[in-house]
Write an enzyme that holds these catalytic residues in place. Structure first.
Site, PDB file in Angstrom:
ATOM      1  N   ASP A 196       2.411  -7.020   2.468  1.00 40.81           N
ATOM      2  CA  ASP A 196       1.218  -6.249   2.840  1.00 40.81           C
ATOM      3  C   ASP A 196       1.660  -4.978   3.578  1.00 40.81           C
ATOM      4  O   ASP A 196       1.077  -4.595   4.598  1.00 40.81           O
ATOM      5  CB  ASP A 196       0.249  -7.076   3.692  1.00 40.81           C
ATOM      6  CG  ASP A 196      -1.094  -6.369   3.878  1.00 40.81           C
ATOM      7  OD1 ASP A 196      -1.334  -5.360   3.196  1.00 40.81           O
ATOM      8  OD2 ASP A 196      -1.891  -6.818   4.728  1.00 40.81           O
ATOM      9  N   HIS A 244       0.814   3.568   8.423  1.00 40.22           N
ATOM     10  CA  HIS A 244      -0.167   4.443   9.078  1.00 40.22           C
ATOM     11  C   HIS A 244       0.592   5.456   9.923  1.00 40.22           C
ATOM     12  O   HIS A 244       1.680   5.159  10.437  1.00 40.22           O
ATOM     13  CB  HIS A 244      -1.104   3.645   9.988  1.00 40.22           C
ATOM     14  CG  HIS A 244      -2.044   2.748   9.259  1.00 40.22           C
ATOM     15  ND1 HIS A 244      -3.056   3.220   8.454  1.00 40.22           N
ATOM     16  CD2 HIS A 244      -2.119   1.388   9.191  1.00 40.22           C
ATOM     17  CE1 HIS A 244      -3.731   2.197   7.929  1.00 40.22           C
ATOM     18  NE2 HIS A 244      -3.169   1.076   8.357  1.00 40.22           N
ATOM     19  N   ASP A 304      -8.623  -5.127  -2.197  1.00 40.45           N
ATOM     20  CA  ASP A 304      -7.886  -5.358  -0.945  1.00 40.45           C
ATOM     21  C   ASP A 304      -8.145  -4.280   0.110  1.00 40.45           C
ATOM     22  O   ASP A 304      -8.230  -3.088  -0.191  1.00 40.45           O
ATOM     23  CB  ASP A 304      -6.386  -5.460  -1.204  1.00 40.45           C
ATOM     24  CG  ASP A 304      -5.655  -5.779   0.078  1.00 40.45           C
ATOM     25  OD1 ASP A 304      -6.039  -6.737   0.749  1.00 40.45           O
ATOM     26  OD2 ASP A 304      -4.728  -5.027   0.435  1.00 40.45           O
ATOM     27  N   ASN A 362      -6.730   0.577  -2.805  1.00 39.88           N
ATOM     28  CA  ASN A 362      -7.598   1.204  -1.788  1.00 39.88           C
ATOM     29  C   ASN A 362      -7.036   2.541  -1.328  1.00 39.88           C
ATOM     30  O   ASN A 362      -6.766   2.772  -0.155  1.00 39.88           O
ATOM     31  CB  ASN A 362      -7.823   0.268  -0.592  1.00 39.88           C
ATOM     32  CG  ASN A 362      -6.537  -0.129   0.099  1.00 39.88           C
ATOM     33  OD1 ASN A 362      -5.469  -0.113  -0.514  1.00 39.88           O
ATOM     34  ND2 ASN A 362      -6.617  -0.476   1.367  1.00 39.88           N
ATOM     35  N   HIS A 376       0.870  -1.181   0.000  1.00 37.29           N
ATOM     36  CA  HIS A 376       0.000   0.000   0.000  1.00 37.29           C
ATOM     37  C   HIS A 376       0.906   1.231   0.000  1.00 37.29           C
ATOM     38  O   HIS A 376       1.607   1.472   0.982  1.00 37.29           O
ATOM     39  CB  HIS A 376      -0.888  -0.002   1.255  1.00 37.29           C
ATOM     40  CG  HIS A 376      -1.800  -1.194   1.314  1.00 37.29           C
ATOM     41  ND1 HIS A 376      -3.078  -1.172   0.810  1.00 37.29           N
ATOM     42  CD2 HIS A 376      -1.615  -2.445   1.800  1.00 37.29           C
ATOM     43  CE1 HIS A 376      -3.645  -2.365   0.985  1.00 37.29           C
ATOM     44  NE2 HIS A 376      -2.765  -3.148   1.582  1.00 37.29           N
TER      45      HIS A 376
HETATM   46 ZN   LIG Z   1      -5.749  -7.038   2.741  1.00 37.55          ZN
END
Ligand SMILES: [Zn+2]
Length: 524
Positions: free
Chosen positions: A398, A402, A218, A160, A128
Site C-alpha cells: 500500500d 505524500h 481503493d 485513485n 499508489h
Molecule cells: Zn486503501
C-alpha cells in the site's frame, strides 16, 4: 483523378490521427503519400507518427542475457528449493539447474549469487504511483525505481489518481508512460465507479479491453451495496477480480486512528475495527451471491481475518492481503516511540536484540497515520496468524507517497498513508521468516505465485520460457533504511533508522538488471 484519391486518403489519415487520436500505421501513411511529388512528401513528413525510440530498443537487446550462478533457487511455483544456476537468454528463463552454466554462451554476463536467494520477481499488487495528476508526490519513474530497490519486478497501480483511472484512455496513458519510463512491469487497476465517487459504475468492459488486471475504488469504498453487487456481476462477466478497500463510512465517520485505549488517551477520533469488518462481511456475502472473486485489501482487524477464514472454509471466492505496517506496528506507535517500545514493540525489539540503537519519534507522528489505521497488539497477532494459516495469501505495501508539507501538519489534518516498497520485504522477512512463523518459500509465495494467481498474470515463476523477472536477495542482511537512499519522491515512512534484516540486492526485469547493489553482488 488518381492523385486526388491519394490526397484524400492522406488527408483522412491525418485527420484521424489529429482529431480522434487514432494513429494510422506509418506504412499506410507512406503508401498514400509517397507517390506524390517530392515537396509534398517532405511537407507531410512533419505529420509522421511517433516511432519507438531506436536507442532504447537497442539497449534492451544488449543486456537481456545473464547467468546467475550458485544461488539458492527458490521457486515455489515449481516446488523448487535448491542450489543451482539460472540462465537467462533474450529476456526469458532458458535453464535452471546444475547444467545451466554449460548451456550459456561463453561471453555471457555473470552474476555471482553465492549465499543469496534467487526467486521469481516479487509482485506488489497494491501501490499508489500518483500518476496522472499528483506527480509532486510520486510518478511512474520514481515509484518503479523504488520498487526495483525493494526487489519488486511487477506492480499494480491503484486508480485513485487525478483524474482517476476510470476509462480506457487513462489506462492507455499509464501503459505508454510505463513502457517509456518504468523500471519494472506495471499493471493497472481500473476504478469500480466513475471518478471513484461510488455513484455510477465505470465502463468495466472497456477497462478490461484496455488491459486492467482488476477493479477497485481503493482509497474509497463503494457504500451502496446494490451498486457493489452490480460491480461484482460485471467483474465476473469480464473475469476480473474486485479489490476492495473495506471501510464503512457511517461507522468510521472522521476517525483518524484505531478506536481504543490510545485514541481515548491521545484525544483523537477513533476508527473502529467494526468499520472494516462490516464491509468484509458485505463482500463475503456478495462474493457468495455473484460468484465474483472479491479481494479485501490491506486487512487490519482481527475480526476481518476470522470472517475470511470462515468464508474460505465454505468455498466463497474471497481473498485478502496484509501490509507490513499492520503486522509490525500497533496504535501505541502514535503515542511515541517510548510507549511503543515499552509495550507493543517488544516483539519487534526481541528480534533485534543484537542490533544497535532503536529509533525515537514523538507522539502524534503523522508517519504512523494510515488507512485502515494501526490497530491493537491483538489485531496485529491475528493478521500474523492469518498469514501463517493461509487465510491471508498476499503481502503488499500500500505504498502511498505524500509530500512533506502535507504530512507536516496536525495529526487530524494529515493525509493517510506511508511509502513502503523499499522496506516491505525486510519487514515481512522479520515478522514471518526470522520469527520462524513461516518458511522462506511460504513468504516468497505470498509475493509471487499468490498475487499472480489472483490477477491471472503470467508471472511469479522461474519456469523455462517465462519472462526473466528475478529477485536476488539476502535474507540475513542487516541494514537500515535511510532518507537519503530512498528512490521515492516522498519521505513519509516511519521505518527510517530501524534495524532491518533482509534486503534485495539485485532486481532483474525481463533479463535486464534494473537494480544491483554493487557491494553485495559481484558482476563478472
Ligand atoms: Zn486503501
Amino acid at each position: 483523378m488518381r492523385l486526388n484519391h491519394l490526397h484524400f486518403f492522406a488527408r483522412a489519415l491525418k485527420s484521424m490521427e489529429r482529431v480522434e487520436g487514432i494513429e494510422p500505421s506509418y506504412a499506410a501513411w507512406k503508401a498514400a503519400v509517397l507517390p506524390l511529388n517530392y515537396t509534398r512528401h517532405q511537407r507531410r513528413e512533419s505529420y509522421r507518427p511517433n516511432l519507438p525510440c531506436q536507442s532504447a530498443v537497442a539497449n534492451l537487446r544488449a543486456v537481456n542475457s545473464l547467468l546467475l550462478s550458485g544461488g539458492r533457487v527458490l521457486d515455489p511455483a515449481n516446488h523448487l528449493d535448491t542450489l543451482a544456476d539460472v540462465l537467462i537468454l533474450n529476456g526469458k528463463i532458458a535453464a535452471v539447474g546444475n547444467d545451466a552454466a554449460a548451456q550459456a554462451p561463453s561471453d555471457i554476463e555473470k552474476l555471482d549469487a553465492n549465499g543469496l536467494v534467487v526467486c521469481p520477481g516479487l509482485i506488489d499488487l497494491h501501490v499508489h504511483l500518483r500518476e496522472p495528476g499528483q506527480t509532486l508526490k510520486e510518478n511512474i519513474s520514481t515509484g518503479t525505481a523504488a520498487a526495483a530497490r525493494g526487489g519488486f519486478t511487477s506492480l499494480v497501480c491503484m486508480p485513485n489518481t487525478s483524474p482517476s483511472i476510470d476509462n480506457a484512455g487513462t489506462v492507455a496513458l499509464i501503459h505508454e508512460r510505463a513502457a517509456r519510463e518504468g523500471a519494472v512491469n506495471l499493471f493497472v487497476a481500473g476504478a469500480i465507479t466513475k471518478g471513484i465517487a461510488g455513484e455510477e459504475l465505470a465502463p468495466i468492459g472497456g477497462l478490461k479491453r484496455a488491459g486492467v488486471v482488476a477493479i477497485t475504488d481503493d482509497g474509497h469504498c463503494v457504500q451502496n451495496n446494490e451498486l457493489m453487487r452490480r460491480a461484482c456481476e460485471y467483474a465476473k462477466m469480464f473475469d476480473l477480480p474486485v479489490m476492495d478497500h473495506c471501510q464503512d463510512y457511517s461507522l468510521v465517520t472522521s476517525g483518524v486512528m484505531h478506536e481504543g485505549r490510545w485514541s481515548t488517551s491521545l484525544g483523537l477520533q477513533g476508527w473502529p475495527s467494526a468499520g472494516e469488518e462490516m464491509i468484509v462481511a458485505r463482500n463475503i456475502l456478495l462474493a457468495e451471491l455473484t460468484g465474483a472473486s472479491v479481494h479485501c485489501q490491506h486487512l487490519s482487524a482481527a475480526g476481518s481475518v476470522a470472517l475470511i477464514r470462515e468464508a474460505k472454509k465454505r468455498g466463497v471466492p474471497v481473498s485478502g492481503e496484509a501490509c507490513p505496517h499492520h503486522f509490525t506496528l500497533t496504535d501505541a506507535a502514535i503515542a511515541g516511540s517510548e510507549k511503543f517500545w515499552a509495550e507493543d514493540g517488544k516483539q519487534v525489539f526481541s528480534l533485534q536484540s543484537s542490533v544497535g540503537e532503536l529509533p525515537v519519534w514523538p507522539a502524534y507522528d503523522t508517519n504512523f497515520k494510515m488507512n485502515p489505521p494501526l490497530r491493537s497488539a491483538r489485531d496485529r497477532e491475528a493478521i500474523l496468524e492469518g498469514l501463517v494459516d493461509g487465510t491471508i495469501e498476499i503481502l503488499c505495501s500500500d505504498h502511498a507517497p505524500h509530500c512533506g508539507f502535507e504530512k507536516e501538519v496536525e495529526f487530524d489534518y494529515a493525509p493517510f498513508g506511508i511509502t513502503g516498497l523499499e522496506v516491505e520485504l525486510a519487514l515481512s522477512l522479520m515478522q514471518l521468516y526470522h520469527t520462524k512463523r513461516l518458511g522462506l518459500a511460504d513468504v516468497i509465495t505470498k509475493f509471487t505465485v499468490a498475487p499472480a494467481r489472483l490477477l491471472k498474470l503470467a508471472k511469479g515463476t522461474l519456469s523455462v520460457g517465462a519472462d526473466a523477472d528475478v529477485t536476488v536477495f539476502d535474507p540475513d542482511r542487516d541494514w537500515s533504511f535511510e532518507r537519503e537512499t530512498t528512490a521515492s519522491k516522498s519521505f513519509n515512512n516511519p521505518f527510517y533508522g530501524w534495524p532491518l534484516k533482509g534486503k534485495a540486492v539485485a532486481t532483474i526485469v525481463k533479463g535486464r538488471k534494473v537494480w544491483v547493489e554493487q557491494e553485495a553482488v559481484a558482476c563478472v
